[in-house]
Design an enzyme around this catalytic site. Structure first.
Site, PDB file in Angstrom:
ATOM      1  N   CYS A   2       0.838  -1.191   0.000  1.00 52.37           N
ATOM      2  CA  CYS A   2       0.000   0.000   0.000  1.00 52.37           C
ATOM      3  C   CYS A   2       0.880   1.251   0.000  1.00 52.37           C
ATOM      4  CB  CYS A   2      -0.855   0.030   1.257  1.00 52.37           C
ATOM      5  SG  CYS A   2      -1.724  -1.504   1.568  1.00 52.37           S
ATOM      6  N   ASN A 113      -0.621   1.171   6.314  1.00 53.12           N
ATOM      7  CA  ASN A 113       0.135   0.112   5.619  1.00 53.12           C
ATOM      8  C   ASN A 113       0.554  -0.903   6.670  1.00 53.12           C
ATOM      9  OD1 ASN A 113      -0.050   1.705   3.397  1.00 53.12           O
ATOM     10  ND2 ASN A 113       2.153   2.083   3.176  1.00 53.12           N
TER      11      ASN A 113
END
Ligand code: AGP
Length: 644
Positions: A2, A113
């Protein structure tokens, strides 16, 4: 993986966030979203798919198509916000699972993340306190936990929240009540703070910042940054202010995308210790916490990890694996390419750890044969992408035959993941280089965990053995790190050998299986003619090809068969071949025979492929570079083979 961006300053936040997200597109993602401190509260917009979808959604609502001028759209005007590109972990790619995730009041938004390993427990706990969750994400638990702890000071709430989290995180957080600050905090997931003029930014990766600044602070584990538009304060995890050293970024945009590495492949090879940790850790429970040993520290941590492992158990509840699966009559593994190599190693692992018959098949062969299927079969289908045409066809055939399916894949929401009965994800993050590296070693981690769990449930493995194996698994990330530290040696060797006419990889048992993958890596990216064979087959054919133009890489990690490998090496040497051996660091057995020896730390003989493939990956990479080739994009090959 991410991507995170965050902005606070004098400018309109939306275009900056969208631009920043686009700079992170190379990392791979399946959805995107932003949250902006608007005039009347947080404005959150999210969309599955490309950033373009998000952009269109925002433009349709607030501005004319193709423009980012939100002059007439007070709703989305704001000067602080966070953005995210998501690579799905918990929950399939969808608008609702995209980030930012908000708390129930919609006042706190979080981009994340990493993986919150205790999200299940946290969600349960929050549910009893009245929280209703909208998404399947682990991140929504974080947003609501911050909200729970929020008593008027966002920093204090974040400190209390991260104290309760397990796993890894890079977090960007905004709160409507505190529109003049963004908070960023990390553990094991990178975050960088960019210092601009009258504006400050956060990002998970430097490329998102380069247009605005080259002056950055790298956050270390558990550090917190509080960004205001004209200054940034840093704190430790006890909330005490700390001083940090600024770094000036010299990289150009292209090398910044690769984290400073020359190619994605080299970056991904180096990501293996973390990918192994991320894949292993959520699947262990109980006993002493050996996270430190698993995620870093000394490569000699095996001993420490072994003694600290205590009554740690493999826990596959998360994937829905229960005792019924281990009652299978037979396990069949099918896959293609590198994933098939993981399957071959899986066969050996299942036999070694679980004493169950295993067939392993190339998916394109399996689907056109007339295989004998039985409802008591368990199929393990391995695919990095989860979209390989032959692999999917094999899975559907097995399903039709009544078999139950376990998928091992790297892509949440992929076709394979959707159609299988159980899914075990490799938490490797997106793999961009065509040649698979971190996906392979994490596939091996998964298959070993499943095989060990079969062994436990079938009563083949004793608690003492399990303790040993778990300790050995936990030591692997640090051991992989140690091998990577010796990469210059392999680079030097590649600079001497890259023009060899043919390279053979040979080994026995697990080393034979690892040889298959090693030879594929070399041929894929350096276009060298390379083959793998079981060392015992040498005299049955391959030796006819051995001459002074040959390099033979002998994988020698199966301790009981060292004599046999010694004899095979002697035979190829007698025909003038150059020999490199890959063996344990504590063995000098092959020093006299081989021209070059690459060493790997000692582990269980059944786990060696996870380590022994790393020198081979590096060798392939450096040979390709020496030959002037682009290892990330080998000719004629595609990352995902979705057609036959
Ligand atoms: C690996 O380096 C190759 N690019 C290739 O063999 C690959 O492993 C194969 O195509 C299977 O892909 P999958 O794992 O996505 O199914």
């Amino acid at each position: 993986m991410c991507g995170i961006v965050g902005y606070i300053g004098d400018k309109e936040a939306v275009p900056i966030l969208l631009k920043g997200l686009k700079k992170l597109e190379y990392r791979g993602y399946d959805s995107a979203g932003i949250a902006v401190q608007g005039k009347t509260g947080l404005v959150v917009r999210k969309a599955k798919g490309l950033i373009k979808n998000l952009e269109e959604k925002i433009n349709a609502e607030f501005a004319g198509p193709g423009t980012h001028e939100f002059k007439d759209a007070e709703g989305i005007r704001g000067f602080a916000g966070i953005g995210h590109t998501r690579w799905a972990t918990h929950g399939e790619p969808s608008d609702v699972n995209s980030h930012p995730q908000t708390d129930v009041s919609g006042k706190i938004a979080v981009v994340h993340n990493g993986i919150i390993e205790n999200h299940g427990k946290l969600k349960e706990w929050l549910t009893t306190r009245g929280v209703t969750f909208q998404s399947e994400t682990d991140t929504e638990a974080v947003a609501n936990l911050i909200s729970y702890h929020y008593k008027g000071d966002l920093l204090q709430a974040v400190l209390e929240t991260v104290g309760r989290l397990e796993g890894s995180w890079g977090l960007g957080i905004v709160c409507t009540n505190e529109p003049d600050r963004i908070i960023a905090v990390r553990k094991e997931s990178p975050l960088v703070v960019g210092i601009g003029k009258g504006e400050n930014l956060i990002a998970s990766d430097v490329p998102a910042l380069l247009e605005y600044t080259r002056e950055v602070y790298y956050l270390e584990d558990r550090e917190i940054a509080v960004l205001h538009k004209d200054h940034v304060d840093f704190y430790n995890d006890e909330g005490q202010a700390i001083q940090k050293e600024k770094t000036h970024i010299e990289w150009d945009a292209a090398s910044a995308e690769k984290g400073g590495y020359e190619h994605f492949m080299l970056k991904e090879i180096h990501e293996q210790p973390k990918a192994l940790t991320d894949t292993l850790r959520p699947r262990l429970s109980g006993g002493a916490d050996t996270k430190g040993a698993a995620s870093g520290g000394s490569a000699d941590a095996k001993g420490a990890a072994l003694s600290a492992a205590g009554a740690r158990k493999i826990n596959l509840d998360e994937i829905g694996f229960d005792a019924s699966w281990a009652q299978a009559n037979r396990v069949v593994i099918t896959a293609c390419g590198t994933a098939w190599h993981a399957g071959v190693i899986g066969k050996y692992a299942f036999e070694h750890f679980a004493r169950i018959p295993v067939d392993v098949d190339v998916a394109s062969e399996f689907r056109y044969r007339d295989p004998i299927l039985n409802p008591k079969d368990i199929f393990i289908i391995i695919s990095q992408s989860g979209e390989t045409a032959d692999t999917l066809a094999a899975m559907r055939m097995a399903k039709k035959g009544g078999a139950r399916i376990i998928a091992i894949t790297n892509v949440v929401g992929s076709t394979l993941a959707r159609e299988a009965d159980l899914v075990m994800y490799t938490w490797a993050g997106p793999e961009i280089a065509v040649a698979s590296t971190k996906a392979f070693t994490t596939q091996l981690m998964c298959i070993n965990l499943i095989a060990l769990q079969f062994g436990v449930l079938r009563g083949v493995i004793s608690p003492a053995q399990l303790k040993e194996y778990i300790g050995a698994l936990e030591a692997l990330p640090a051991q992989a790190e140690k091998i990577l530290k010796g990469k210059e040696n392999i680079q030097r060797f590649a600079s001497q050998q890259f023009n060899k006419g043919k390279v053979f990889f040979m080994g026995r048992l697990f080393d034979y299986a690892a040889s298959l993958e090693s030879a594929l890596k070399l041929k894929e990216i350096s276009y060298t003619h390379s083959e793998a064979f079981a060392a015992g087959e040498l005299k049955h054919g391959p030796i006819a090809l051995v001459d002074t133009s040959t390099l033979v890489v002998a994988l020698c990690t199966q301790s009981a068969l060292f004599d046999k490998m010694e004899s095979s090496i002697t035979q190829v040497k007698a025909r003038g071949a150059a020999v490199a051996a890959i063996t344990y660091e504590d063995s000098d057995r092959f020093d006299r025979l081989a021209d070059e020896v690459f060493r790997i730390p000692r582990t269980d003989d059944g786990l060696t492929p996870i380590l022994s493939v790393i020198p081979a990956q590096l060798f392939a990479y450096y040979c390709a570079v020496q030959r002037g080739l682009d290892p990330d994009k080998p000719r004629n090959l595609a990352k995902s083979v979705t057609v036959e």
